[in-house]
Design an enzyme around this catalytic site. Structure first.
Site, short mmCIF file in Angstrom:
data_model
loop_
_atom_site.label_atom_id
_atom_site.label_comp_id
_atom_site.label_asym_id
_atom_site.label_seq_id
_atom_site.Cartn_x
_atom_site.Cartn_y
_atom_site.Cartn_z
CB SER A 148 -0.90 0.13 1.26
OG SER A 148 -1.62 1.21 1.49
CE1 TYR A 161 -4.29 -2.47 4.94
CE2 TYR A 161 -3.80 -0.20 4.72
CZ TYR A 161 -4.14 -1.27 4.26
OH TYR A 161 -4.42 -1.46 2.61
N1 LIG Z 1 -8.65 -0.28 -1.79
C1 LIG Z 1 -7.47 0.43 -1.54
O1 LIG Z 1 -7.68 1.50 -1.66
C2 LIG Z 1 -6.19 -0.17 -1.30
C3 LIG Z 1 -5.27 0.52 -1.15
C4 LIG Z 1 -3.92 -0.12 -0.66
C5 LIG Z 1 -3.89 -1.48 -0.60
N2 LIG Z 1 -4.87 -2.27 -0.66
C6 LIG Z 1 -5.00 -3.61 -0.42
O2 LIG Z 1 -5.55 -4.46 -1.39
C7 LIG Z 1 -6.03 -5.40 -0.81
C8 LIG Z 1 -7.38 -5.82 -1.30
O3 LIG Z 1 -8.18 -4.91 -0.68
P1 LIG Z 1 -9.46 -4.20 -1.28
O4 LIG Z 1 -9.49 -2.91 -1.31
O5 LIG Z 1 -9.72 -5.03 -2.39
O6 LIG Z 1 -10.61 -4.81 0.03
P2 LIG Z 1 -11.82 -5.67 -0.14
O7 LIG Z 1 -12.66 -5.32 -1.07
O8 LIG Z 1 -12.20 -5.51 1.28
O9 LIG Z 1 -11.14 -7.13 -0.23
C9 LIG Z 1 -10.51 -7.93 0.72
C10 LIG Z 1 -10.37 -9.31 0.36
O10 LIG Z 1 -9.67 -9.88 1.32
C11 LIG Z 1 -10.39 -11.04 1.57
N3 LIG Z 1 -9.79 -11.55 2.87
C12 LIG Z 1 -9.86 -10.87 4.16
N4 LIG Z 1 -9.52 -11.58 5.19
C13 LIG Z 1 -9.29 -12.71 4.88
C14 LIG Z 1 -8.98 -14.07 5.28
N5 LIG Z 1 -8.82 -14.00 6.65
N6 LIG Z 1 -8.81 -15.12 4.44
C15 LIG Z 1 -9.04 -15.07 3.23
N7 LIG Z 1 -9.52 -13.85 2.59
C16 LIG Z 1 -9.56 -12.85 3.22
C17 LIG Z 1 -11.64 -10.81 1.71
O11 LIG Z 1 -12.39 -12.11 1.26
P3 LIG Z 1 -13.33 -12.75 2.44
O12 LIG Z 1 -13.79 -11.87 3.43
O13 LIG Z 1 -14.50 -13.34 1.53
O14 LIG Z 1 -12.51 -13.75 2.98
C18 LIG Z 1 -11.71 -9.84 0.23
O15 LIG Z 1 -11.71 -10.76 -0.81
C19 LIG Z 1 -5.73 -5.73 0.47
O16 LIG Z 1 -4.64 -6.28 1.06
C20 LIG Z 1 -5.60 -4.21 0.91
O17 LIG Z 1 -4.85 -3.92 1.99
C21 LIG Z 1 -6.06 -1.62 -1.06
#
Ligand SMILES: NC(=O)c1ccc[n+]([C@@H]2O[C@H](COP(=O)([O-])OP(=O)(O)OC[C@H]3O[C@@H](n4cnc5c(N)ncnc54)[C@H](OP(=O)(O)O)[C@@H]3O)[C@@H](O)[C@H]2O)c1
Length: 256
Positions: A148, A161
């Site tokens: 991130s 985080y």
């Molecule tokens: N969106 C942003 O602005 C942003 C920016 C920088 C980095 N990121 C990173 O990108 C990644 C994806 O985030 P996102 O924005 O797409 O968020 P999101 O829509 O909340 O997706 C998070 C995903 O992680 C899975 N997950 C969470 N805990 C888990 C567990 N214990 N076992 C298996 N799967 C798990 C969830 O699936 P289930 O709940 O179905 O298990 C979901 O598919 C994350 O690592 C986040 O930190 C996001």
């Protein structure tokens, strides 16, 4: 002089078998679809199986895998299950992640542990098991870790985080260094604020709108903004000499 490879071939992932964690929503869902569209076979993993079934219905190249990444004892079994889908894995996208609470002094012990187990420990264990398989088979492969923007900066999100994402970056470097000799490339993507279930409420809030005004490109991202970077790092034809790299995809936010 070597021949110029057409772009279509440069990013062709036919023959690759990918495991994408956190594929039930947001970035991970998009990653699975983008890899599948370029010919990779994709095992889409998360806890919400219904979401994964919907995703798998969009492409014959995607199969669902119910998996909790914090259940480290079950990870070897999960990798076996993943390989029953499409054969030996060659690509791992460590995307599953959760946000954290607030200030350090207010963060409950359990919250810290949950964030570190999900965002850091899971990548340690899963990548290790994935690399052990590749090394034993004398096969090359690639890992893409999703870090991130906040891996570099505190004060933009919860401390737990930000700390977890800084650990993801350093883990990327350590993995890349150790496994380069085995033909395993490890790189990281540092997204800025991207629309997803994790961020949409914040982005719509007054604080989120104010933050967007400070992004040099004056917008938040969409999951599709990461397509090109994902394919670059996934394809050994496109990025065969890249390992240990981190790529910001943030509309210039890191500069602000
Ligand atoms: N969106 C942003 O602005 C942003 C920016 C920088 C980095 N990121 C990173 O990108 C990644 C994806 O985030 P996102 O924005 O797409 O968020 P999101 O829509 O909340 O997706 C998070 C995903 O992680 C899975 N997950 C969470 N805990 C888990 C567990 N214990 N076992 C298996 N799967 C798990 C969830 O699936 P289930 O709940 O179905 O298990 C979901 O598919 C994350 O690592 C986040 O930190 C996001």
């Amino acid at each position: 002089m070597s021949q110029i490879t057409p772009a279509q071939q440069l990013f062709d992932l036919t023959g690759q078998v990918a495991l994408v964690t956190g594929a039930s929503s947001g970035l991970g869902r998009r990653f699975a679809q983008v890899l599948a569209a370029q010919g990779a076979k994709v095992v889409a993993a998360a806890r919400r199986s219904d979401r994964l079934q919907d995703l798998a219905a969009t492409s014959p190249n995607i199969v669902p895998l119910a998996m909790d990444v914090t259940d480290t004892a079950a990870q070897a079994g999960a990798l076996d299950a993943a390989e029953r889908g499409f054969g030996p894995l060659t690509l791992l996208v460590n995307n599953a992640g959760i946000g954290g609470g607030g200030r350090i002094v207010d963060t409950p012990e359990a919250e810290w542990e949950r964030v570190m187990r999900t965002n850091v420990d899971s990548i340690w264990h899963l990548s290790r098991a994935f690399a052990q398989r590749l090394i034993a088979r004398e096969r090359s492969g690639a890992i893409i870790n999703i870090a991130s923007l906040v891996a570099h900066r505190v004060g933009m999100s919860s401390a737990s985080y930000a700390i977890s994402k800084a650990a993801v970056l350093h883990m990327t470097r350590a993995q890349a260094f150790e496994w380069a000799r085995h033909g395993i490339r490890v790189n990281a993507i540092c997204p800025g604020y991207i629309s997803s279930e994790m961020t949409d409420d914040y982005l719509a809030s007054p604080a989120g709108q104010e933050m967007i005004r400070r992004v040099p490109q004056r917008r938040s991202g969409q999951p599709s903004d990461l397509d090109g970077t994902l394919l670059l790092l996934a394809s050994s034809r496109a990025s065969g000499f890249m390992t240990g790299a981190e790529i910001n995809v943030d509309g210039g936010h890191a500069l602000a």
